[in-house]
Design an enzyme around this catalytic site. Sequence first.
Site, short mmCIF file in Angstrom:
data_model
loop_
_atom_site.label_atom_id
_atom_site.label_comp_id
_atom_site.label_asym_id
_atom_site.label_seq_id
_atom_site.Cartn_x
_atom_site.Cartn_y
_atom_site.Cartn_z
N LYS A 71 0.83 -1.22 0.00
CA LYS A 71 0.00 0.00 0.00
C LYS A 71 0.86 1.26 0.00
O LYS A 71 0.63 2.18 -0.79
CB LYS A 71 -0.91 -0.02 1.24
CG LYS A 71 -1.55 1.33 1.55
CD LYS A 71 -2.36 1.31 2.83
CE LYS A 71 -1.61 1.51 4.11
NZ LYS A 71 -1.31 2.89 4.53
N ASN A 72 1.85 1.31 0.89
CA ASN A 72 2.61 2.55 1.05
C ASN A 72 3.62 2.80 -0.07
O ASN A 72 4.24 3.86 -0.12
CB ASN A 72 3.28 2.60 2.42
CG ASN A 72 2.26 2.81 3.53
OD1 ASN A 72 1.10 3.15 3.26
ND2 ASN A 72 2.66 2.61 4.78
N ASP A 94 4.99 0.54 11.94
CA ASP A 94 3.76 -0.08 11.41
C ASP A 94 3.61 -1.54 11.83
O ASP A 94 2.60 -2.18 11.53
CB ASP A 94 3.73 0.02 9.87
CG ASP A 94 3.49 1.45 9.41
OD1 ASP A 94 3.13 2.30 10.24
OD2 ASP A 94 3.69 1.72 8.21
N CYS A 104 -4.54 7.95 9.79
CA CYS A 104 -4.69 7.42 11.15
C CYS A 104 -4.24 8.46 12.17
O CYS A 104 -3.31 9.23 11.91
CB CYS A 104 -3.86 6.14 11.29
SG CYS A 104 -4.54 4.77 10.35
N ARG A 155 0.59 15.15 13.39
CA ARG A 155 1.33 14.66 12.22
C ARG A 155 1.64 15.88 11.35
O ARG A 155 0.96 16.15 10.36
CB ARG A 155 0.52 13.60 11.45
CG ARG A 155 0.37 12.30 12.24
CD ARG A 155 -0.39 11.25 11.48
NE ARG A 155 0.41 10.56 10.49
CZ ARG A 155 -0.04 9.56 9.72
NH1 ARG A 155 -1.30 9.16 9.86
NH2 ARG A 155 0.74 8.97 8.83
N PRO A 156 2.67 16.65 11.74
CA PRO A 156 2.94 17.91 11.05
C PRO A 156 3.43 17.70 9.62
O PRO A 156 3.87 16.61 9.26
CB PRO A 156 4.04 18.55 11.91
CG PRO A 156 4.67 17.43 12.66
CD PRO A 156 3.64 16.36 12.80
N ARG A 182 -8.55 -0.42 5.09
CA ARG A 182 -7.74 0.60 4.44
C ARG A 182 -6.41 0.04 3.96
O ARG A 182 -5.83 0.55 3.01
CB ARG A 182 -7.44 1.75 5.43
CG ARG A 182 -8.66 2.54 5.77
CD ARG A 182 -8.34 3.63 6.71
NE ARG A 182 -7.31 4.46 6.10
CZ ARG A 182 -6.89 5.61 6.59
NH1 ARG A 182 -7.40 6.05 7.70
NH2 ARG A 182 -5.98 6.32 5.97
N1 EPU Z 1 7.16 14.45 10.80
C1 EPU Z 1 7.43 15.77 11.13
N2 EPU Z 1 7.27 16.71 10.16
C2 EPU Z 1 6.88 16.41 8.89
C3 EPU Z 1 6.61 15.07 8.58
C4 EPU Z 1 6.76 14.11 9.56
O1 EPU Z 1 7.79 16.10 12.26
O2 EPU Z 1 6.77 17.32 8.07
C5 EPU Z 1 7.34 13.41 11.85
C6 EPU Z 1 6.03 12.68 12.18
O3 EPU Z 1 5.27 13.39 13.13
C7 EPU Z 1 6.54 11.36 12.69
C8 EPU Z 1 7.79 11.12 11.83
O4 EPU Z 1 8.16 12.39 11.31
O5 EPU Z 1 6.94 11.50 14.02
C9 EPU Z 1 7.60 10.14 10.69
O6 EPU Z 1 6.51 10.54 9.87
P1 EPU Z 1 6.48 10.24 8.31
O7 EPU Z 1 6.34 11.53 7.60
O8 EPU Z 1 7.64 9.36 7.95
O9 EPU Z 1 5.14 9.43 8.19
P2 EPU Z 1 4.03 9.56 7.08
O10 EPU Z 1 4.67 9.82 5.76
O11 EPU Z 1 2.96 10.46 7.54
C10 EPU Z 1 4.15 7.05 6.39
C11 EPU Z 1 3.18 5.92 6.27
C12 EPU Z 1 2.75 5.44 7.65
C13 EPU Z 1 3.99 5.03 8.43
C14 EPU Z 1 5.01 6.18 8.48
C15 EPU Z 1 6.31 5.80 9.14
C16 EPU Z 1 2.06 6.32 4.19
C17 EPU Z 1 0.84 6.76 3.47
N3 EPU Z 1 2.02 6.36 5.51
O12 EPU Z 1 3.46 8.10 7.07
O13 EPU Z 1 1.95 4.29 7.43
O14 EPU Z 1 3.63 4.70 9.74
O15 EPU Z 1 5.30 6.61 7.12
O16 EPU Z 1 6.91 4.74 8.50
O17 EPU Z 1 3.03 5.89 3.59
C18 EPU Z 1 0.34 2.66 8.01
O18 EPU Z 1 0.50 2.14 6.89
O19 EPU Z 1 -0.28 2.09 8.94
C19 EPU Z 1 0.92 3.98 8.27
C20 EPU Z 1 0.49 4.74 9.26
#
Ligand code: EPU
Length: 430
Positions: free
Chosen positions: A23-24, A307, A118, A123-124, A399
């Site tokens: 998915k990701n 995850d 989620c 989630r900034p 999802r």
């Molecule tokens: N973060 C910041 N600033 C930003 C972006 C992120 O501080 O601008 C912080 C987040 O708050 C968190 C960390 O960085 O503490 C990691 O966040 P990341 O941006 O890597 O996560 P994401 O891109 O929002 C994706 C996956 C998630 C997975 C995370 C970590 C997708 C669509 N989502 O989220 O997947 O947990 O990476 O590997 O790819 C899931 O599949 O269950 C899921 C939640």
Amino acid sequence: MATKIIIQGGKPLYGNIAISGMKNAALPILFATILVGGTCTLNNIPEVDDIATSLEILHQMGAVVRHRKNGTVSIDTAHIKQGTSPASLVKQMRGSTYLLGAELGRFGKADVGHPGGCDFGTRPLDQHMKGFEALGAHVENEGGYIRLTSPNGLHGSSVYFDVASVGATVNVILASVFAEGTTVIDNAAREPHIVDLANFLNSCGANITGAGTPMIKVRGVSELHGCDYTIIPDMIEAGTYMVAAAATGGCVRIDSIIPKHVETITAKLCEMGVSVEELDDAVIVRREGDLKNVNIKTLFYPGFPTDMHPQFAPLLCMADGVSCLQEGIFENRFRYVDELCKMGASIRVDGRTATYYGNTRLKGAPVDAMDLRAGAALVVAGLAAEGVTEIGGVQYIKRGYDDIVGKLRAVGADIKEVTVREQDSVKKAN
Ligand code: EPU
């Protein structure tokens, strides 16, 4: 009407499970097709709700989406219209943030509603915005929309991420594919799905190097062309079934995977006394003895994946002794804890650390999934528990898991999905 998953637990799982596309990885690649402006054929697309939502967003923006056989989808984005993504669908998922980088990259501007996804606490998107600004974009938040403009065009630049964010890395790659000059992303995310996105874009004519390392270079190109591409297998789906096999004390061959991607999961299961045999594109997971207690810390790839944190929790509850898990990525990924406690678990959460007092015989109970992986944790717990577990919040599980009920039934689980009247489930909940 509400959907529930009902599990009669305590049955060891035996057989083979074939893993679907990730998915990701599929999400960024689907939105990356916006940059192509032609037709891409994507194979191994998982049948999960976040993908269906993404395809619907692309369709409503003017892409021609055709579903072919066995997880193959062709997408023609030649006539897609900028700024037309429906906010009501965008807010249903996190992956929709990739519309920002894709629209900015193709059209030099983007208008996208705020994404959902989620709820793990804040989630900034600050690192995404920092990256866009480094390329020359202006960022505005207005009326529930994020608006990006680049009046002077996008120019290659250096971006250092304070956190190795998956989403920000994807977005800056997307936005910089056509930017003039070279973009250097430092402290980039290293997850296999970042490598998959770069491989896809390079197959379309992009020039991206270093994906999978902390420094990615994107040299701007003037155009992309369509391609035929196969998405990598879902390491988190694979990990979830590996844990399910261990929790039930069965023996399951997890097929169509890249064993290297599940190495940290394999290592933790082995530490717990589970046998994991690695083959070329499969692992065989077998548990005969008791589970040993372990400590886990979730980290960015190649560390132990956040995850997979919730799915390990039932195992830690069943293990011999006390285990600790420290959540290194998200501030609140413990939304399964109260539900597992209803099943007899003894878990204490203090900040980002949970302590699992082991030797628990989990017992079936009515429980609710609060997010995708928390839902998967309840499925694992239900499979291992004595008696019947009734899981609500099935929409979260759908999802990200392709046919979870069918795949588990095929290896001997007594699991079914039922539709019940809302009032019946409310009555039970009261
Ligand atoms: N973060 C910041 N600033 C930003 C972006 C992120 O501080 O601008 C912080 C987040 O708050 C968190 C960390 O960085 O503490 C990691 O966040 P990341 O941006 O890597 O996560 P994401 O891109 O929002 C994706 C996956 C998630 C997975 C995370 C970590 C997708 C669509 N989502 O989220 O997947 O947990 O990476 O590997 O790819 C899931 O599949 O269950 C899921 C939640």
